[in-house]
Design a protein around this motif. Structure first.
Motif, PDB file in Angstrom:
ATOM      1  N   LYS A 122     -37.872  11.258  85.107  1.00  0.00           N
ATOM      2  CA  LYS A 122     -38.278  11.650  86.563  1.00  0.00           C
ATOM      3  C   LYS A 122     -39.262  10.574  86.840  1.00  0.00           C
ATOM      4  CE  LYS A 122     -38.384  16.584  85.466  1.00  0.00           C
ATOM      5  NZ  LYS A 122     -39.234  17.856  85.152  1.00  0.00           N
ATOM      6  N   VAL A 123     -40.026   9.922  86.131  1.00  0.00           N
ATOM      7  CA  VAL A 123     -41.053   8.880  86.720  1.00  0.00           C
ATOM      8  C   VAL A 123     -40.086   7.620  87.261  1.00  0.00           C
ATOM      9  CG1 VAL A 123     -42.938   7.193  86.265  1.00  0.00           C
ATOM     10  CG2 VAL A 123     -43.060   9.578  85.648  1.00  0.00           C
ATOM     11  N   GLU A 124     -39.103   7.481  86.638  1.00  0.00           N
ATOM     12  CA  GLU A 124     -38.170   6.175  86.910  1.00  0.00           C
ATOM     13  C   GLU A 124     -37.270   6.692  88.247  1.00  0.00           C
ATOM     14  OE1 GLU A 124     -36.264   5.774  83.101  1.00  0.00           O
ATOM     15  OE2 GLU A 124     -37.408   4.312  82.388  1.00  0.00           O
ATOM     16  N   ASN A 125     -36.969   7.576  88.160  1.00  0.00           N
ATOM     17  CA  ASN A 125     -36.074   8.278  89.411  1.00  0.00           C
ATOM     18  C   ASN A 125     -37.087   8.327  90.574  1.00  0.00           C
ATOM     19  OD1 ASN A 125     -33.733   8.612  87.811  1.00  0.00           O
ATOM     20  ND2 ASN A 125     -34.296  10.850  87.753  1.00  0.00           N
ATOM     21  N   LYS A 126     -38.163   8.467  90.392  1.00  0.00           N
ATOM     22  CA  LYS A 126     -39.437   8.622  91.584  1.00  0.00           C
ATOM     23  C   LYS A 126     -39.726   7.095  91.969  1.00  0.00           C
ATOM     24  CE  LYS A 126     -42.104  10.267  94.396  1.00  0.00           C
ATOM     25  NZ  LYS A 126     -41.739  11.000  95.488  1.00  0.00           N
ATOM     26  N   MET A 127     -39.626   6.296  91.014  1.00  0.00           N
ATOM     27  CA  MET A 127     -39.875   4.848  91.346  1.00  0.00           C
ATOM     28  C   MET A 127     -38.700   4.140  92.066  1.00  0.00           C
ATOM     29  SD  MET A 127     -42.847   3.983  90.337  1.00  0.00           S
ATOM     30  CE  MET A 127     -42.719   2.154  90.353  1.00  0.00           C
ATOM     31  N   GLU A 128     -37.386   4.685  91.564  1.00  0.00           N
ATOM     32  CA  GLU A 128     -36.493   4.085  92.345  1.00  0.00           C
ATOM     33  C   GLU A 128     -36.137   4.324  93.837  1.00  0.00           C
ATOM     34  OE1 GLU A 128     -31.490   4.486  91.843  1.00  0.00           O
ATOM     35  OE2 GLU A 128     -32.795   4.400  90.118  1.00  0.00           O
ATOM     36  N   GLN A 129     -36.765   5.757  93.877  1.00  0.00           N
ATOM     37  CA  GLN A 129     -36.635   6.150  95.420  1.00  0.00           C
ATOM     38  C   GLN A 129     -37.746   5.476  96.230  1.00  0.00           C
ATOM     39  OE1 GLN A 129     -37.693  10.485  94.811  1.00  0.00           O
ATOM     40  NE2 GLN A 129     -35.493  10.910  94.245  1.00  0.00           N
ATOM     41  N   LEU A 130     -38.956   5.335  95.383  1.00  0.00           N
ATOM     42  CA  LEU A 130     -39.908   4.588  96.300  1.00  0.00           C
ATOM     43  C   LEU A 130     -39.567   3.089  96.529  1.00  0.00           C
ATOM     44  CD1 LEU A 130     -43.099   5.682  94.271  1.00  0.00           C
ATOM     45  CD2 LEU A 130     -42.552   6.412  96.597  1.00  0.00           C
ATOM     46  N   ASP A 131     -38.671   2.484  95.568  1.00  0.00           N
ATOM     47  CA  ASP A 131     -38.256   1.270  95.826  1.00  0.00           C
ATOM     48  C   ASP A 131     -37.297   1.032  97.010  1.00  0.00           C
ATOM     49  OD1 ASP A 131     -39.678   0.107  93.758  1.00  0.00           O
ATOM     50  OD2 ASP A 131     -38.112   0.139  92.324  1.00  0.00           O
ATOM     51  N   GLN A 132     -36.420   2.067  96.960  1.00  0.00           N
ATOM     52  CA  GLN A 132     -35.247   2.430  98.117  1.00  0.00           C
ATOM     53  C   GLN A 132     -36.285   2.533  99.466  1.00  0.00           C
ATOM     54  OE1 GLN A 132     -32.665   5.360  96.933  1.00  0.00           O
ATOM     55  NE2 GLN A 132     -31.862   4.249  95.353  1.00  0.00           N
ATOM     56  N   THR A 133     -37.178   3.343  99.392  1.00  0.00           N
ATOM     57  CA  THR A 133     -37.984   3.524 100.647  1.00  0.00           C
ATOM     58  C   THR A 133     -38.492   2.489 101.391  1.00  0.00           C
ATOM     59  OG1 THR A 133     -38.263   6.098 100.212  1.00  0.00           O
ATOM     60  CG2 THR A 133     -39.779   4.948 101.725  1.00  0.00           C
ATOM     61  N   PHE A 134     -39.412   1.730 100.220  1.00  0.00           N
ATOM     62  CA  PHE A 134     -39.890   0.226 100.419  1.00  0.00           C
ATOM     63  C   PHE A 134     -39.112  -0.741 101.190  1.00  0.00           C
ATOM     64  CE2 PHE A 134     -41.575  -3.641  99.283  1.00  0.00           C
ATOM     65  CZ  PHE A 134     -42.756  -3.710  99.877  1.00  0.00           C
ATOM     66  N   PHE A 135     -37.897  -0.886 100.714  1.00  0.00           N
ATOM     67  CA  PHE A 135     -36.644  -1.688 101.246  1.00  0.00           C
ATOM     68  C   PHE A 135     -36.479  -1.255 102.596  1.00  0.00           C
ATOM     69  CE2 PHE A 135     -32.194  -2.696 101.755  1.00  0.00           C
ATOM     70  CZ  PHE A 135     -32.499  -4.041 101.507  1.00  0.00           C
ATOM     71  N   LYS A 136     -36.166   0.095 103.027  1.00  0.00           N
ATOM     72  CA  LYS A 136     -35.964   0.428 104.011  1.00  0.00           C
ATOM     73  C   LYS A 136     -36.987   0.135 105.149  1.00  0.00           C
ATOM     74  CE  LYS A 136     -32.974   4.325 102.822  1.00  0.00           C
ATOM     75  NZ  LYS A 136     -33.054   5.754 102.679  1.00  0.00           N
ATOM     76  N   ILE A 137     -38.334   0.051 104.700  1.00  0.00           N
ATOM     77  CA  ILE A 137     -39.501  -0.222 105.497  1.00  0.00           C
ATOM     78  C   ILE A 137     -39.573  -1.762 105.789  1.00  0.00           C
ATOM     79  CG2 ILE A 137     -41.980  -0.400 105.448  1.00  0.00           C
ATOM     80  CD1 ILE A 137     -41.973   2.330 103.950  1.00  0.00           C
ATOM     81  N   GLU A 138     -39.126  -2.549 104.939  1.00  0.00           N
ATOM     82  CA  GLU A 138     -39.098  -3.803 104.940  1.00  0.00           C
ATOM     83  C   GLU A 138     -37.982  -4.242 105.710  1.00  0.00           C
ATOM     84  OE1 GLU A 138     -38.364  -4.966 100.597  1.00  0.00           O
ATOM     85  OE2 GLU A 138     -40.533  -6.143 100.815  1.00  0.00           O
ATOM     86  N   VAL A 139     -36.895  -3.720 105.909  1.00  0.00           N
ATOM     87  CA  VAL A 139     -35.801  -4.012 106.686  1.00  0.00           C
ATOM     88  C   VAL A 139     -36.315  -3.414 108.171  1.00  0.00           C
ATOM     89  CG1 VAL A 139     -33.181  -3.259 107.516  1.00  0.00           C
ATOM     90  CG2 VAL A 139     -33.867  -3.817 105.052  1.00  0.00           C
ATOM     91  N   ARG A 140     -37.024  -2.441 108.287  1.00  0.00           N
ATOM     92  CA  ARG A 140     -37.190  -2.017 109.564  1.00  0.00           C
ATOM     93  C   ARG A 140     -38.456  -2.848 110.315  1.00  0.00           C
ATOM     94  NH1 ARG A 140     -36.269  -1.172 114.468  1.00  0.00           N
ATOM     95  NH2 ARG A 140     -37.589   0.291 115.654  1.00  0.00           N
ATOM     96  N   LEU A 141     -39.363  -3.385 109.318  1.00  0.00           N
ATOM     97  CA  LEU A 141     -40.375  -4.305 109.864  1.00  0.00           C
ATOM     98  C   LEU A 141     -39.870  -5.514 110.219  1.00  0.00           C
ATOM     99  CD1 LEU A 141     -43.244  -3.856 107.347  1.00  0.00           C
ATOM    100  CD2 LEU A 141     -43.254  -3.488 109.543  1.00  0.00           C
ATOM    101  N   ALA A 142     -38.642  -6.084 109.588  1.00  0.00           N
ATOM    102  CA  ALA A 142     -38.133  -7.134 109.827  1.00  0.00           C
ATOM    103  C   ALA A 142     -37.314  -7.205 111.316  1.00  0.00           C
ATOM    104  CB  ALA A 142     -36.880  -7.789 109.047  1.00  0.00           C
ATOM    105  N   GLU A 143     -36.640  -5.954 111.479  1.00  0.00           N
ATOM    106  CA  GLU A 143     -36.178  -5.670 113.031  1.00  0.00           C
ATOM    107  C   GLU A 143     -37.152  -5.744 114.050  1.00  0.00           C
ATOM    108  OE1 GLU A 143     -34.269  -1.895 112.269  1.00  0.00           O
ATOM    109  OE2 GLU A 143     -32.464  -2.856 110.993  1.00  0.00           O
ATOM    110  N   ILE A 144     -38.397  -5.091 113.734  1.00  0.00           N
ATOM    111  CA  ILE A 144     -39.399  -5.069 114.779  1.00  0.00           C
ATOM    112  C   ILE A 144     -39.695  -6.279 115.002  1.00  0.00           C
ATOM    113  CG2 ILE A 144     -41.856  -4.230 115.178  1.00  0.00           C
ATOM    114  CD1 ILE A 144     -41.043  -1.816 113.361  1.00  0.00           C
TER     115      ILE A 144
END
Length: 72
Positions: free
Chosen positions: A37-59
């Motif tokens: 469960k913790v590993e799945n949550k960490m993977e979700q957080l990694d995906q969210t963080f990546f999406k944030i990084e992509v959006r910041l680059a666009e901004i």
């Protein structure tokens, strides 16, 4: 015929060991489930963080484009 001495000396300790092994195995299984469960949550957080990084680059690109237009 099994003697009382053999039951006390050999069989009961083996039964106790089997029960203890079952308890340990159950705890290990529960730990593995929590770890997954913790590993799945960490993977979700990694995906969210990546999406944030992509959006910041666009901004940042948008801001640079605005700055270039303002400089002209």
């Amino acid at each position: 015929m099994i003697k009382q001495e053999h039951i006390t000396k050999y069989i009961l300790p083996l039964l106790a060991l089997a029960v203890a092994w079952g308890v340990i195995q159950t705890r290990v299984d529960n730990f593995e489930e929590r770890l997954m469960k913790v590993e799945n949550k960490m993977e979700q957080l990694d995906q969210t963080f990546f999406k944030i990084e992509v959006r910041l680059a666009e901004i940042q690109k948008d801001i640079q484009a605005i700055n270039i237009k303002l400089e002209k």
